[in-house]
Design an enzyme around this catalytic site. Structure first.
Site, short mmCIF file in Angstrom:
data_model
loop_
_atom_site.label_atom_id
_atom_site.label_comp_id
_atom_site.label_asym_id
_atom_site.label_seq_id
_atom_site.Cartn_x
_atom_site.Cartn_y
_atom_site.Cartn_z
N ILE A 112 5.14 -2.56 -2.86
CA ILE A 112 6.56 -2.21 -2.98
C ILE A 112 7.45 -3.45 -2.88
O ILE A 112 8.41 -3.60 -3.64
CB ILE A 112 6.96 -1.21 -1.87
CG1 ILE A 112 6.15 0.07 -1.99
CG2 ILE A 112 8.46 -0.90 -1.93
CD1 ILE A 112 6.15 0.91 -0.74
N PHE A 153 -0.04 2.79 -4.38
CA PHE A 153 0.83 1.69 -3.93
C PHE A 153 0.97 1.74 -2.42
O PHE A 153 0.74 2.77 -1.77
CB PHE A 153 2.21 1.77 -4.59
CG PHE A 153 3.01 2.99 -4.21
CD1 PHE A 153 3.89 2.95 -3.14
CD2 PHE A 153 2.89 4.17 -4.93
CE1 PHE A 153 4.63 4.07 -2.78
CE2 PHE A 153 3.62 5.30 -4.59
CZ PHE A 153 4.49 5.25 -3.51
N CYS A 154 1.34 0.60 -1.85
CA CYS A 154 1.63 0.48 -0.42
C CYS A 154 2.68 -0.61 -0.25
O CYS A 154 3.24 -1.09 -1.24
CB CYS A 154 0.36 0.19 0.38
SG CYS A 154 -0.51 -1.30 -0.13
N THR A 155 2.95 -1.01 0.97
CA THR A 155 4.05 -1.95 1.23
C THR A 155 3.85 -3.30 0.56
O THR A 155 4.70 -3.77 -0.20
CB THR A 155 4.25 -2.16 2.74
OG1 THR A 155 4.36 -0.89 3.39
CG2 THR A 155 5.50 -2.99 3.01
#
Length: 303
Positions: A205, A176-178
């Site tokens: 996120i 996952f990332c922003t």
């Protein structure tokens, strides 16, 4: 009343004439008083902008129908003030720097996991969850139990993976990332490296926090964002973090209580990295900033 809309967007698509496209985008943004950052490359476009809802809707229509000719991945939020102080349109080799030119996620990437299914998926004993963001982002918030590669830039991730992949062999890999863009490349990279079970959080996120309506969230802390909000909380409202204007590290309220913190001069993450001469220069700069505010003049912050 929240007068400004903030959008984060990206798309991987083969673009040509990017110099001309960059000029057209810049002109459109200036005409509509839109501020923020747009990165354009032959592999696609990536940006975070703030402006009126009407102006941003018009811009996205322009980008979708005249620049990229395809749909984009878009996240949105709202603010009482502009999230940026000016506009930048940059031409680069990559819209998110990974450093491996053959990693182009136009086709097969990892399998998306919807936010509603994310908690159950990463809670499985056969799943390893990896935060693909940088150390300063992870430090202020991440998902419970996620691995932190402790990278200083996204381009360090391939090296970290090569060093650690044997320990993770045979597991489901969930990343996952922003907002999702970094995982488009990191999942593609793992697939090319022979990993079969590769997954990533759809929309990142920000999409998870927007979708999470109950109290069973596995997110802990705040999410770093690349604008003047610095961070957002679990409700996507402006968080409690601020930036150290000496080193640009995000600082929590606890960091501000540390004796190494001095506004505009130092923080726990840069205190020992600068000498007294540089600290005194920072103090003089901070003094000038205070004078601007005292005179009622707006100081232009560099974002």
């Amino acid at each position: 009343m929240q007068n400004f809309k903030i959008i984060s967007f990206y798309v991987f698509v083969n673009l040509r004439n990017i110099d001309l496209k960059a000029e057209l985008i810049k002109k459109k943004c200036n005409e509509n008083k839109i501020k923020g950052l747009i990165i354009i490359a032959e592999e696609g476009i990536n940006g975070t902008l703030s402006g009126s809802e009407k102006s941003l809707d018009e811009l996205m229509y322009f980008l979708t129908n005249e620049i990229c000719l395809c749909q984009m991945n878009i996240k949105e939020a709202f603010s009482k003030i502009h999230a940026f102080s000016r506009l930048k349109v940059k031409i680069k080799k990559e819209i998110v720097t990974f450093g491996i030119s053959e990693i182009l996620p136009y086709n097969k990437t990892g399998q998306y996991i919807e936010p509603a299914d994310w908690n159950d998926f990463i809670s499985n004993d056969d799943t390893i969850t990896i935060d693909t963001r940088n150390e300063y982002e992870v430090r202020i918030g991440s998902f419970k139990g996620a691995l932190n590669p402790k990278t200083q830039s996204f381009s360090e991730f391939p090296k970290w993976w090569k060093k650690n992949k044997e320990k993770l062999k045979g597991k489901n890999i969930a990343m996952f990332c922003t907002g999702g863009i970094r995982c488009e490349k990191s999942t593609k990279f793992l697939l090319k490296d022979g990993v079969k079970n590769v997954y990533h959080l759809k929309g990142g996120i920000l999409n998870y926090l927007k979708s999470q309506k109950d109290k069973n969230s596995l997110w802990q802390g705040e999410c770093f964002v690349f604008d003047q909000r610095v961070s957002v909380d679990e409700n996507l409202n402006k968080g409690k973090c601020i930036l150290c204007h000496a080193c640009r590290e995000p600082l929590t309220p606890e960091d501000l209580e540390n004796f190494k913190y001095e506004e505009g001069v130092s923080c726990p993450y840069c205190f020992y990295k600068t000498n007294d001469f540089k600290k005194n220069n920072f103090r003089e700069r901070q003094k000038q900033i205070r004078l601007f505010f005292e005179k009622g003049e707006k100081h232009l912050k560099h974002f």
